[in-house]
Write a protein that holds these residues in place. Structure first.
Motif, PDB file in Angstrom:
ATOM      1  N   MET A   1      -7.472   0.792 -11.408  1.00 12.86           N
ATOM      2  CA  MET A   1      -7.179  -0.194 -10.319  1.00 12.86           C
ATOM      3  C   MET A   1      -6.962   0.814  -9.127  1.00 12.86           C
ATOM      4  N   LYS A   2      -7.435   0.218  -8.143  1.00 12.80           N
ATOM      5  CA  LYS A   2      -7.493   1.097  -6.734  1.00 12.80           C
ATOM      6  C   LYS A   2      -6.570   0.249  -5.660  1.00 12.80           C
ATOM      7  N   ARG A   3      -6.252  -1.046  -5.854  1.00 13.92           N
ATOM      8  CA  ARG A   3      -5.265  -1.487  -4.838  1.00 13.92           C
ATOM      9  C   ARG A   3      -4.347  -2.655  -5.641  1.00 13.92           C
ATOM     10  N   VAL A   4      -3.309  -3.148  -4.890  1.00 11.62           N
ATOM     11  CA  VAL A   4      -2.515  -3.921  -5.518  1.00 11.62           C
ATOM     12  C   VAL A   4      -1.964  -4.859  -4.303  1.00 11.62           C
ATOM     13  N   PHE A   5      -1.827  -6.252  -4.468  1.00  4.43           N
ATOM     14  CA  PHE A   5      -1.295  -7.253  -3.721  1.00  4.43           C
ATOM     15  C   PHE A   5       0.036  -7.516  -4.552  1.00  4.43           C
ATOM     16  N   ILE A   6       1.192  -7.624  -3.742  1.00  2.98           N
ATOM     17  CA  ILE A   6       2.343  -8.482  -4.092  1.00  2.98           C
ATOM     18  C   ILE A   6       2.752  -9.383  -2.969  1.00  2.98           C
ATOM     19  N   GLY A   7       3.093 -10.570  -3.555  1.00  6.13           N
ATOM     20  CA  GLY A   7       3.956 -11.526  -2.609  1.00  6.13           C
ATOM     21  C   GLY A   7       5.375 -10.964  -2.819  1.00  6.13           C
ATOM     22  N   LEU A   8       5.716  -9.917  -1.827  1.00  8.95           N
ATOM     23  CA  LEU A   8       6.888  -9.700  -1.469  1.00  8.95           C
ATOM     24  C   LEU A   8       7.921 -10.769  -0.932  1.00  8.95           C
ATOM     25  N   GLU A   9       7.269 -11.718  -0.200  1.00  7.67           N
ATOM     26  CA  GLU A   9       7.835 -12.533   0.437  1.00  7.67           C
ATOM     27  C   GLU A   9       9.006 -12.599   1.392  1.00  7.67           C
ATOM     28  N   ASN A  10      10.044 -11.813   1.033  1.00 11.86           N
ATOM     29  CA  ASN A  10      11.218 -11.575   1.840  1.00 11.86           C
ATOM     30  C   ASN A  10      12.071 -10.823   1.147  1.00 11.86           C
ATOM     31  N   LEU A  34       6.362   2.505  -4.768  1.00 11.83           N
ATOM     32  CA  LEU A  34       6.199   4.071  -4.935  1.00 11.83           C
ATOM     33  C   LEU A  34       5.744   4.809  -5.976  1.00 11.83           C
ATOM     34  N   ALA A  35       5.718   4.233  -7.088  1.00 12.21           N
ATOM     35  CA  ALA A  35       5.005   4.691  -8.336  1.00 12.21           C
ATOM     36  C   ALA A  35       3.582   4.396  -8.194  1.00 12.21           C
ATOM     37  N   TRP A  36       2.882   3.369  -7.508  1.00 14.03           N
ATOM     38  CA  TRP A  36       1.642   3.113  -7.283  1.00 14.03           C
ATOM     39  C   TRP A  36       1.302   3.972  -6.122  1.00 14.03           C
ATOM     40  N   LYS A  37       1.964   4.324  -5.350  1.00 12.68           N
ATOM     41  CA  LYS A  37       1.569   5.140  -4.014  1.00 12.68           C
ATOM     42  C   LYS A  37       1.436   6.690  -4.553  1.00 12.68           C
ATOM     43  N   LYS A  38       2.197   7.061  -5.512  1.00 11.32           N
ATOM     44  CA  LYS A  38       2.198   8.360  -5.988  1.00 11.32           C
ATOM     45  C   LYS A  38       0.890   8.612  -6.675  1.00 11.32           C
ATOM     46  N   VAL A  39       0.190   7.667  -7.201  1.00  8.00           N
ATOM     47  CA  VAL A  39      -0.968   7.869  -7.981  1.00  8.00           C
ATOM     48  C   VAL A  39      -2.263   7.461  -7.062  1.00  8.00           C
ATOM     49  N   VAL A  42      -3.829   1.952  -3.238  1.00  7.16           N
ATOM     50  CA  VAL A  42      -3.200   1.260  -2.359  1.00  7.16           C
ATOM     51  C   VAL A  42      -2.698  -0.038  -2.342  1.00  7.16           C
ATOM     52  N   THR A  43      -1.466  -0.242  -1.374  1.00  7.68           N
ATOM     53  CA  THR A  43      -0.342  -1.352  -1.773  1.00  7.68           C
ATOM     54  C   THR A  43      -0.306  -1.939  -0.582  1.00  7.68           C
ATOM     55  N   TYR A  44      -0.399  -3.319  -0.744  1.00  3.30           N
ATOM     56  CA  TYR A  44      -0.416  -4.218   0.460  1.00  3.30           C
ATOM     57  C   TYR A  44       0.430  -5.540  -0.048  1.00  3.30           C
ATOM     58  N   CYS A  45       1.348  -6.135   0.663  1.00  2.02           N
ATOM     59  CA  CYS A  45       2.081  -7.305   0.279  1.00  2.02           C
ATOM     60  C   CYS A  45       2.060  -8.402   1.382  1.00  2.02           C
ATOM     61  N   GLY A  46       2.288  -9.489   1.082  1.00  3.85           N
ATOM     62  CA  GLY A  46       2.593 -10.733   1.921  1.00  3.85           C
ATOM     63  C   GLY A  46       4.004 -10.843   2.089  1.00  3.85           C
ATOM     64  N   TYR A  47       4.235 -11.140   3.176  1.00  5.15           N
ATOM     65  CA  TYR A  47       5.822 -11.121   3.690  1.00  5.15           C
ATOM     66  C   TYR A  47       5.800 -12.469   4.551  1.00  5.15           C
ATOM     67  N   ILE A  48       6.889 -13.383   4.193  1.00  6.42           N
ATOM     68  CA  ILE A  48       6.954 -14.480   4.886  1.00  6.42           C
ATOM     69  C   ILE A  48       8.316 -14.461   5.904  1.00  6.42           C
ATOM     70  N   ASP A  69      11.649   2.325   2.952  1.00  6.19           N
ATOM     71  CA  ASP A  69      12.016   2.222   1.635  1.00  6.19           C
ATOM     72  C   ASP A  69      10.761   2.283   0.427  1.00  6.19           C
ATOM     73  N   CYS A  70       9.536   1.378   1.096  1.00  5.32           N
ATOM     74  CA  CYS A  70       8.597   0.979   0.222  1.00  5.32           C
ATOM     75  C   CYS A  70       7.243   1.677   0.328  1.00  5.32           C
ATOM     76  N   ARG A  71       7.072   2.133   1.735  1.00  3.29           N
ATOM     77  CA  ARG A  71       5.962   2.822   1.925  1.00  3.29           C
ATOM     78  C   ARG A  71       4.411   2.316   1.752  1.00  3.29           C
ATOM     79  N   LEU A  72       4.760   0.853   2.130  1.00  7.43           N
ATOM     80  CA  LEU A  72       3.150   0.326   2.089  1.00  7.43           C
ATOM     81  C   LEU A  72       2.049   0.686   2.798  1.00  7.43           C
ATOM     82  N   THR A  73       0.922   0.131   2.349  1.00  9.58           N
ATOM     83  CA  THR A  73      -0.449   0.573   3.001  1.00  9.58           C
ATOM     84  C   THR A  73      -0.366  -0.429   4.067  1.00  9.58           C
ATOM     85  N   CYS A  74      -0.034  -1.591   3.868  1.00 11.93           N
ATOM     86  CA  CYS A  74      -0.194  -2.884   4.661  1.00 11.93           C
ATOM     87  C   CYS A  74       0.569  -3.885   4.369  1.00 11.93           C
TER      88      CYS A  74
END
Length: 79
Positions: A1-10, A34-39, A42-48, A69-74
Motif C-alpha cells: 500500500m502506498k496511500r490511503v484515503f479516509i472519510g474523516l468527515e469532521n 500516525l502509524a501509516w505515516k510512520k511507514v 501517503v495519507t489523505y482525508c475528506g473533511y466536511i 495531531d494527525c499529520r496528514l499528507t492532504c
C-alpha cells in the motif's frame, strides 16, 4: 500500500452528533494515521465543512487540531 484515503468527515463532536456520525472518533483516526505515516504511506482525508454547529472559529480550531495531531499528507474539504 502506498496511500490511503479516509472519510474523516469532521472531528467536532457536536457536528458529528447532528449528522448521526457517532462512529467517527478522532482518537481512533489519529492512531491509524500516525502509524501509516510512520511507514511512509501517503495519507489523505475528506473533511466536511458546513454542519449546523460549524462556525468559522470552530472550523479553524478543528483544522489546527488535525494539522497538529494527525499529520496528514492532504486534507480535502467538502461543503
Amino acid at each position: 500500500m502506498k496511500r490511503v484515503f479516509i472519510g474523516l468527515e469532521n472531528i467536532n463532536p457536536d457536528s458529528l452528533i447532528g449528522a448521526r456520525k457517532r462512529q467517527n472518533k478522532i482518537t481512533d483516526y489519529r492512531q491509524m494515521l500516525l502509524a501509516w505515516k510512520k511507514v511512509g504511506i501517503v495519507t489523505y482525508c475528506g473533511y466536511i465543512l458546513g454542519f449546523p454547529n460549524d462556525t468559522p472559529e470552530s472550523i479553524n480550531r478543528d483544522i489546527e487540531v488535525i494539522k497538529k495531531d494527525c499529520r496528514l499528507t492532504c486534507l480535502n474539504s467538502f461543503i
